[in-house]
Design an enzyme around this catalytic site. Structure first.
Site, PDB file in Angstrom:
ATOM      1  N   LYS A 276       0.818  -1.180  -0.048  1.00 33.50           N
ATOM      2  CA  LYS A 276      -0.085   0.177   0.082  1.00 33.50           C
ATOM      3  C   LYS A 276       0.950   1.191  -0.110  1.00 33.50           C
ATOM      4  O   LYS A 276       2.101   1.151   0.203  1.00 33.50           O
ATOM      5  CB  LYS A 276      -0.887   0.028   1.136  1.00 33.50           C
ATOM      6  N   ARG A 350     -10.437 -11.353   2.493  1.00 40.92           N
ATOM      7  CA  ARG A 350     -11.271 -12.688   2.263  1.00 40.92           C
ATOM      8  C   ARG A 350     -10.696 -14.025   2.387  1.00 40.92           C
ATOM      9  O   ARG A 350     -11.564 -14.913   2.213  1.00 40.92           O
ATOM     10  CB  ARG A 350     -11.857 -12.174   0.454  1.00 40.92           C
TER      11      ARG A 350
HETATM   12  N1  BES Z   1      -7.814  -3.815   4.535  1.00 38.12           N
HETATM   13  C1  BES Z   1      -8.180  -3.327   3.162  1.00 38.12           C
HETATM   14  C2  BES Z   1      -9.572  -2.578   3.163  1.00 38.12           C
HETATM   15  C3  BES Z   1      -9.417  -1.106   3.482  1.00 38.12           C
HETATM   16  C4  BES Z   1      -9.105  -0.078   2.962  1.00 38.12           C
HETATM   17  C5  BES Z   1      -9.991  -1.257   5.059  1.00 38.12           C
HETATM   18  C6  BES Z   1      -9.107   1.344   3.617  1.00 38.12           C
HETATM   19  C7  BES Z   1     -10.013   0.202   5.418  1.00 38.12           C
HETATM   20  C8  BES Z   1      -9.625   1.431   4.901  1.00 38.12           C
HETATM   21  C9  BES Z   1      -8.179  -4.310   2.400  1.00 38.12           C
HETATM   22  O1  BES Z   1      -7.283  -5.743   2.746  1.00 38.12           O
HETATM   23  C10 BES Z   1      -7.796  -4.029   0.877  1.00 38.12           C
HETATM   24  O2  BES Z   1      -6.569  -3.922   0.955  1.00 38.12           O
HETATM   25  N2  BES Z   1      -8.504  -4.287  -0.192  1.00 38.12           N
HETATM   26  C11 BES Z   1      -8.210  -3.928  -1.417  1.00 38.12           C
HETATM   27  C12 BES Z   1      -8.849  -4.892  -2.281  1.00 38.12           C
HETATM   28  C13 BES Z   1      -8.459  -4.728  -3.631  1.00 38.12           C
HETATM   29  C14 BES Z   1      -6.763  -5.283  -3.691  1.00 38.12           C
HETATM   30  C15 BES Z   1      -9.006  -5.893  -4.551  1.00 38.12           C
HETATM   31  C16 BES Z   1      -8.725  -2.647  -1.671  1.00 38.12           C
HETATM   32  O3  BES Z   1      -9.712  -2.039  -1.250  1.00 38.12           O
HETATM   33  O4  BES Z   1      -8.023  -1.994  -2.317  1.00 38.12           O
HETATM   34 MN    MN Z   2      -5.615  -5.502   2.010  1.00 42.80          MN
END
Ligand code: BES
Ligand code: MN
Ligand code: ZN
Length: 496
Positions: A276, A350
């Site tokens: 990230k 997931r």
């Molecule tokens: N933990 C994150 C989602 C999240 C983002 C929670 C911001 C709270 C605030 C999750 O694991 C994630 O990174 N999701 C990705 C999914 C994508 C890679 C398919 C996302 O939302 O970008």
């Molecule tokens: Mn994630």
């Protein structure tokens, strides 16, 4: 400090500050305050149009007397026909903030006049939640902090049968506020402190204190269970994974139904190799918000001794980077036997949920599944921080959540399940892909749904609602504890 609101009979032993509330359009006849100076001042403010009971109006004044009460806080409830429990929660949260500003040590709160829609116990429960949650803040790491001066809050009742109802609401409000604060504290605790092992230890302690059984499975057992998807996510971190299993049997004779709660428990989510950005990562200690909600809900369910069987599972781990990291392009297994193509190491939640759900059905015999997770940035795009995205395969089960949410004020909105979205989960080289594209919140939900077999299922994506950088009446910056009260309420509804 987490304090409990107490109940007391109306007598002449006033506290330092009294909190009174009035509906819009109240008249001199409605001012039944036994302390003459206070009554005179309220009349004066009413006649001068300084306080008329409009919603959100707040006034406070000091009295020139040696004895208690010495300070008065007035809250405006708005029009009587428009009042609801969420308004009560919010206005009393403002009230306690005013009491803190006035450096009050002890507060007496008088319940509002009930309406046909609002019973006395509902009102006092909402008041209690507003009063306690409204004074919460996470300041344990600040040396030079402002202590909360308020040490005691009492809700005052006029006669004995009133006291019974008041007490009922206050007791439930205390339990739910404490459980919500437990969840907030866990979310606010940084990831260097709150590791999977620490999260497990908190669950264990909570179980002991409130009356549910907790079993912690370490890596050897997780391996034995073949939870390959869960293991892949936790592989890179020195803080090793834990499977936390919480069991509460409040209805032992009922062999037919076990409600299964599954909370996402990523104690930190760096994104893994799909790392990230710095801004995207800075609050990722909150990625165990779902776990916090189910632990908090279990505490409330057990303390209130609800007549129901509930099992909660958290697959706790950390998504980091090392030579052991799982990669994009990997094809991994899962406890259910389905193979998964890793399109993104950042779509890790997931994977952990899939194994936790399979576990709770196969090993714990859950008959209904609710999972709750900070799952997708897409949920934030969809509903912002105002409401939680919900997906469900069962109208009746969803209805129970919906009516619970109306009571708690935690807003939800249901998203559709269309076959077109399910198509997106397909991979050319595995049974499923973990990054199925837009709409993110729905495809992530449907991935999880692939593991619920034929069970009634609710999925709550709290990515937008679990953590906030903007405070409101009874929610401080940081972890919100969203889900605790609503899951409790839904379980209570089902237990009836
Ligand atoms: N933990 C994150 C989602 C999240 C983002 C929670 C911001 C709270 C605030 C999750 O694991 C994630 O990174 N999701 C990705 C999914 C994508 C890679 C398919 C996302 O939302 O970008
Ligand atoms: Mn994630
Ligand atoms: Zn995550």
């Amino acid at each position: 400090m987490v304090f409990e609101v107490l109940t007391k009979k109306m007598d002449d032993k006033y506290s330092e500050t009294i909190v009174l509330s009035y509906y819009e359009g109240f008249t001199e006849a409605d001012i039944s305050v036994p302390v003459k100076e206070a009554a005179d001042m309220i009349k004066h403010l009413l006649n001068e149009e300084e306080f008329s009971g409009k919603y959100n109006e707040i006034q406070s004044f000091k009295l020139t007397r040696k004895d208690n009460p010495k300070k008065v806080i007035l809250l405006g409830l708005g029009k009587k026909e428009e009042v609801d429990i969420e308004k009560v929660r919010r206005i009393f949260a403002k009230g306690i903030k005013e009491a803190i500003n006035l450096k009050t040590k002890a507060v007496d709160v008088y319940p509002i006049n009930t309406t046909s829609e609002l019973s006395l116990s509902q009102v006092t429960r909402a008041m209690t939640e507003g009063l306690i949650l409204g004074s919460y803040k996470f300041d344990k790491y600040i040396k030079d902090k402002k202590e909360n001066p308020v040490k005691s809050i009492c809700v005052v009742g006029a006669n004995p049968d009133e006291i019974v109802d008041i007490d009922k609401g206050v007791v439930e409000g205390n339990i739910l506020s404490k459980a919500t604060i437990l969840a907030r504290d866990m979310v606010n605790e940084p990831a260097n402190v709150l590791t999977p092992a620490k999260l497990a230890a908190i669950a264990e302690k909570t179980g002991k204190e409130s009356g549910f059984e907790v079993e912690i499975l370490k890596e050897d057992k997780i391996q034995e269970l073949e939870m390959e998807a869960f293991m892949a996510v936790g592989r890179a971190s020195e803080n090793r994974p834990r499977l936390i299993v919480m069991r509460y049997f409040g209805d032992k004779k009922n062999k037919k139904e076990i409600i299964g709660l599954v909370g996402k428990g990523l104690t930190y989510d760096s994104g893994g190799l799909c790392i990230k950005s710095k801004d995207g990562m800075v609050n990722m200690k909150s990625d165990m918000g779902g776990a916090a909600s189910v632990i908090g809900a279990m505490e409330a369910i057990a303390r209130k001794k609800l007549k129901v069987n509930v099992i909660a599972v958290v697959a706790a781990c950390e998504n980091l980077i090392s030579g052991y990291s799982y990669r994009t392009g990997d094809i991994i297994g899962s406890m259910a036997g389905k193979t998964i193509f890793i399109g993104s190491t950042d779509a890790e939640g997931r994977l952990t949920l899939a194994d936790a759900i399979h576990y709770i059905i196969e090993k714990e015999n859950a008959t209904k599944i609710l999972d709750i997770a900070t799952l997708t940035g897409g949920a934030i795009v969809t509903l912002g921080s105002t409401a939680t995205v919900v997906v469900s395969n069962d109208d009746e089960f969803y209805k129970a959540l919906e009516s619970a949410s109306r009571i708690t004020g935690e807003k939800i909105w249901r998203m559709p399940i269309f076959d077109e979205y399910k198509e997106l989960l397909k991979s050319k080289v595995a049974d499923l892909t973990n990054s199925a594209g837009n709409p993110q919140a729905i495809t992530a939900a449907l991935f999880v749904g692939e593991f619920v077999q034929d069970k009634p299922w609710i999925h709550m994506d709290i990515a937008g609602t679990a953590f906030t950088s903007k405070s409101s009446e009874y929610i401080a910056e940081g972890g919100t504890g969203v889900g605790v009260r609503t899951i409790y309420e839904m379980v209570k509804e089902i237990s009836k």
